[in-house]
Write a protein that holds these residues in place. Structure first.
Motif, PDB file in Angstrom:
ATOM      1  N   VAL A  57       0.879  -1.167   0.000  1.00 24.84           N
ATOM      2  CA  VAL A  57       0.000   0.000   0.000  1.00 24.84           C
ATOM      3  C   VAL A  57       0.918   1.218   0.000  1.00 24.84           C
ATOM      4  N   ASP A  58       1.191   1.715  -1.187  1.00 27.00           N
ATOM      5  CA  ASP A  58       2.176   2.774  -1.359  1.00 27.00           C
ATOM      6  C   ASP A  58       1.821   4.002  -0.511  1.00 27.00           C
ATOM      7  N   THR A  59       2.830   4.625   0.094  1.00 28.77           N
ATOM      8  CA  THR A  59       2.676   5.909   0.779  1.00 28.77           C
ATOM      9  C   THR A  59       1.819   5.811   2.050  1.00 28.77           C
ATOM     10  N   LEU A  60       1.809   4.669   2.682  1.00 30.43           N
ATOM     11  CA  LEU A  60       0.962   4.491   3.875  1.00 30.43           C
ATOM     12  C   LEU A  60       1.775   4.648   5.159  1.00 30.43           C
ATOM     13  N   ILE A  97      11.235   6.645  -1.075  1.00 31.94           N
ATOM     14  CA  ILE A  97      10.913   6.901  -2.477  1.00 31.94           C
ATOM     15  C   ILE A  97      10.506   5.566  -3.097  1.00 31.94           C
ATOM     16  N   THR A  98       9.498   5.595  -3.955  1.00 31.22           N
ATOM     17  CA  THR A  98       8.830   4.360  -4.364  1.00 31.22           C
ATOM     18  C   THR A  98       9.752   3.305  -4.977  1.00 31.22           C
ATOM     19  N   LEU A  99      10.421   3.653  -6.056  1.00 29.76           N
ATOM     20  CA  LEU A  99      11.221   2.614  -6.719  1.00 29.76           C
ATOM     21  C   LEU A  99      12.383   2.128  -5.847  1.00 29.76           C
ATOM     22  N   SER A 262       4.052  -1.011   3.450  1.00 31.05           N
ATOM     23  CA  SER A 262       4.119   0.164   2.594  1.00 31.05           C
ATOM     24  C   SER A 262       5.573   0.454   2.293  1.00 31.05           C
ATOM     25  N   ASP A 263       5.823   1.122   1.176  1.00 31.55           N
ATOM     26  CA  ASP A 263       7.205   1.432   0.799  1.00 31.55           C
ATOM     27  C   ASP A 263       7.761   2.633   1.554  1.00 31.55           C
ATOM     28  N   HIS A 264       6.879   3.541   1.983  1.00 33.46           N
ATOM     29  CA  HIS A 264       7.285   4.726   2.744  1.00 33.46           C
ATOM     30  C   HIS A 264       6.019   5.392   3.232  1.00 33.46           C
ATOM     31  N   GLY A 265       6.185   6.373   4.114  1.00 30.80           N
ATOM     32  CA  GLY A 265       5.024   7.091   4.614  1.00 30.80           C
ATOM     33  C   GLY A 265       4.767   8.352   3.808  1.00 30.80           C
TER      34      GLY A 265
END
Ligand code: ZN
Length: 680
Positions: A57-60, A97-99, A262-265
């Motif tokens: 869940v990206d950015t969670l 950062i996502t990638l 999640s990948d990051h907040g």
């Protein structure tokens, strides 16, 4: 001449053209699924190792989930996963950062070691990832991607037999086209499961809804009036509820190892940061990690609380069927760990050996309540360094303390100060020094580790900058070979960074004059802000002030003579205003430090064709195509050049190639018709 001017103008507007090219190129390779009916779960009790479902869940932010203590919104479905599984309370992302974060997770390597430190870099072929390892073990592997940052071209596709990231298969008009809603992503995943869950599989689902710009269905506004971010989260939680229900109907809730992370907040204003990537505070590093174990792992006394509820729309508070617990595992782990530990945990659970280049460590012992030594959890952001030349940030979490290495270092007691409001420095200098030493030792150890990502990570993908800008990243940065923590502390330039973001927003929303004024104001205060010169030049070009734009780019090149973007844009400007000598000089200069640059070769090809130097033109157009095989324009120009030399059959092939990429390329269609209608 007309031809040169026409196409160089097109190149200045390459944003839209490039989108069209990619749209059509990928359309050729990606046929939409046939009419889809309601996905049907396949109840199976297949023997063999358990399937694995990874949900990103990206950015969670962890602290926006009710199972992590949030009180302003309930997330009953994610909570249900936590109630039946193991919740890791203190997980740190290795890069906000996502990638880079996903690459770090899948390769279990650190960004400084694998080289992927920014979006739009490419994980090179030959990477060893959780997906490649499981595929080698006979797993069926599939990924369903919600956001452009993980589009297949960036290399995370490796090891996945199915990789559904159809962001080019449409005409991208705005940032919202760079994401697709959870419902679509999960629908694709369900269809795939309906056909593929009979044998061991790895399913990776990536939900991008929490990433700006927000676009939650209207029904969720009342559910979380306090913030659009929470509205997206409510929507994602409901969508996952439906997905969990599907898993329950097919028995996968009991068979599969489900991992949600999640990948990051997201900054959400904390420390002055609204999004993510610039700082490395807890607001963007602290992420959820929930592991839901297969039921086979349960002991006899485990409790099944399968309520078999149904999803009832946005206000549903009922939970899906994940609430049985594998009692050999604890329900909660407080010890800090990192996303880098996820892949080793999955492999260890499945009983497969971890590749030697994995740097993380399995969390299984922790989950079972075993006594394991405290871990050093490393994080970094080289965003401000790569973009503005300011200091890189890196941090080390160990126990309760978080140390942030920067020109003005910081030390926080996260147990008592999770919001990081009270820097313990300079008071706790000895403690900070010990953390700094551990940090340096970790970097030294893993920097020389075997290359997990195969060959060195490559530079950014052509054409990616425009799209990432519209997601709020503004611009890709040059990947840096090594961290450099000298220089300006990003904390001291937050004001300038926010002005820069604002100016970029103005430029992207059609307020070019206002953007120019803002960029000029930034440069008046900080004449060394190189990206501001380039962005200002872009705005100038948009306003047809080509000479102003050229002057800004010369200033940028005075700061960094090897800046590819500035050199490309400058060459394009001279081409557009018809100063062919200067254009050629800039493109040749560009080739001295970027010998494969698409823009340089394409520009030099146009110039050679204009001078009647056909062989030279062909050479450059072919080099441009080597750099960007999806360029319909380069095929077209090569076709014109071949046509002019009387090589009609070869020209026909190039025009056809151009039209395969872009069927609406009218000039190519006209040339093709001309050649084929004359009887050849
Ligand atoms: Zn992300």
């Amino acid at each position: 001449m007309a031809r040169v001017e026409y196409h160089s103008n097109m190149r200045l507007a390459r944003c839209s053209l490039f989108r069209r090219i990619l749209f059509l190129a990928v359309l050729l390779a990606w046929a939409p699924p046939a009419a889809r009916g309601e996905p049907r779960p396949v109840p199976t009790e297949t023997a063999g190792p358990p399937p694995v479902i990874l949900i990103s869940v990206d950015t969670l932010r962890a602290d926006h989930l009710s199972c992590y203590g949030y009180s302003r919104l309930r997330t009953p479905h994610i909570d249900s996963l936590a109630r039946g599984g193991t919740l890791f309370a203190e997980i740190g992302s290795q890069a906000p950062i996502t990638l880079p974060s996903h690459v770090s997770l899948f390769t279990s390597t650190y960004p400084f070691a694998n080289g992927i430190r920014e979006n739009a870099q490419v994980l090179p072929p030959g990477a060893v990832t959780l997906a490649t390892v499981l595929a080698a073990q006979g797993y069926n592997t599939a990924a369903f991607i919600g956001g452009y940052s993980l589009e297949r071209r960036y290399g995370l596709v490796q090891g996945f037999q199915t990789y559904d990231s159809p962001f080019d298969a449409r005409v991208i008009k705005g940032a919202l086209d760079l994401k697709r809603p959870a419902s679509q992503v999960l629908e694709g995943a369900k269809h795939w499961l309906g056909q593929n869950s009979g044998r061991p599989f790895l399913l990776f689902v990536h939900l991008f809804d929490l990433h700006q710009p927000y676009d939650a269905p209207a029904a969720y506004r009342a559910r979380a009036p306090q913030s659009e971010y929470d509205q997206e989260l409510a929507y994602v939680d409901d969508s996952l509820g439906g997905f969990f229900e599907f898993l329950a109907r097919s028995g996968l809730d009991r068979r599969a190892l489900v991992v949600l992370f999640s990948d990051h907040g997201e900054g959400l204003g904390d420390h002055g940061e609204n999004a993510h990537g610039y700082f490395i505070y807890n607001s963007t590093l602290h992420v959820p990690l929930i592991l839901h174990w297969p039921q086979a792992e349960k002991n006899g006394n485990s409790k099944l609380e399968n309520r078999n509820s149904k999803l009832e729309g946005p206000n549903s508070a009922r939970v899906s069927s994940f609430e049985f617990r594998a009692s050999s595992f604890n329900d909660r782990v407080e010890a800090p760990a990192g996303l880098i530990d996820v892949a080793p945990t999955v492999l260890s659970f499945l009983g497969f050996p971890a590749p030697v280049n994995f740097c993380g460590h399995s969390l299984l012992e922790l989950a079972k309540g075993g006594n394991t030594p405290p871990r050093d959890v490393y994080s970094e952001s080289s965003y401000a360094h790569g973009k503005f030349g300011w200091a890189a940030l890196r941090s080390l979490r160990r126990g309760d303390y978080q140390y942030i290495d920067a020109p003005h270092p910081e030390l926080y007691d996260l147990k008592h100060d999770p919001a990081e409001l009270h820097n313990l420095l300079p008071g706790q200098a000895a403690l900070a020094a010990s953390y700094r030493e551990r940090l340096a030792a970790l970097v030294a150890t893993y920097r020389s580790a075997p290359a997990a990502a195969g060959p060195t990570a490559t530079a950014v993908v052509p054409g990616a900058a425009e799209r990432l800008r519209s997601l709020g990243y503004l611009e890709i940065t040059s990947p840096q070979a090594a961290l450099d923590d000298s220089g300006i502390d990003p904390k001291d330039r937050l004001f300038e960074y926010k002005r820069y973001l604002l100016a970029g927003h103005l430029a992207r929303t059609g307020k070019a004059e206002e953007a120019v004024a803002e960029f000029q104001a930034i440069l008046a205060d900080d004449p060394r802000n190189l990206p501001a010169y380039i962005e200002l030049a872009r705005s100038d070009v948009g306003l047809h002030r080509y000479l102003d734009g050229a002057n800004q780019l010369k200033a940028a090149l005075a700061l960094d003579p090897h800046n590819i973007e500035a050199e490309e844009l400058l060459g394009d400007i001279w081409l557009t205003v018809g100063d062919l000598e200067r254009a050629a000089a800039e493109f040749h200069q560009l080739l001295t430090f970027a010998p494969q640059d698409y823009e340089a070769h394409f520009g030099l090809g146009l110039l050679a064709a204009r001078r009647g130097q056909a062989a030279e033109a062909d050479k450059h157009f072919r080099a441009a195509l080597a750099a960007n095989p999806l360029s319909a324009e380069a095929h077209y120009q090569l076709g014109l050049s071949l046509e002019a030399q009387g090589q009609k059959a070869e020209a026909v092939r190039e025009f056809q190639a151009s039209l395969r990429i872009d069927p609406q390329f009218q000039e190519a269609r006209r040339e093709l018709a001309k050649l084929t209608s004359t009887g050849h």
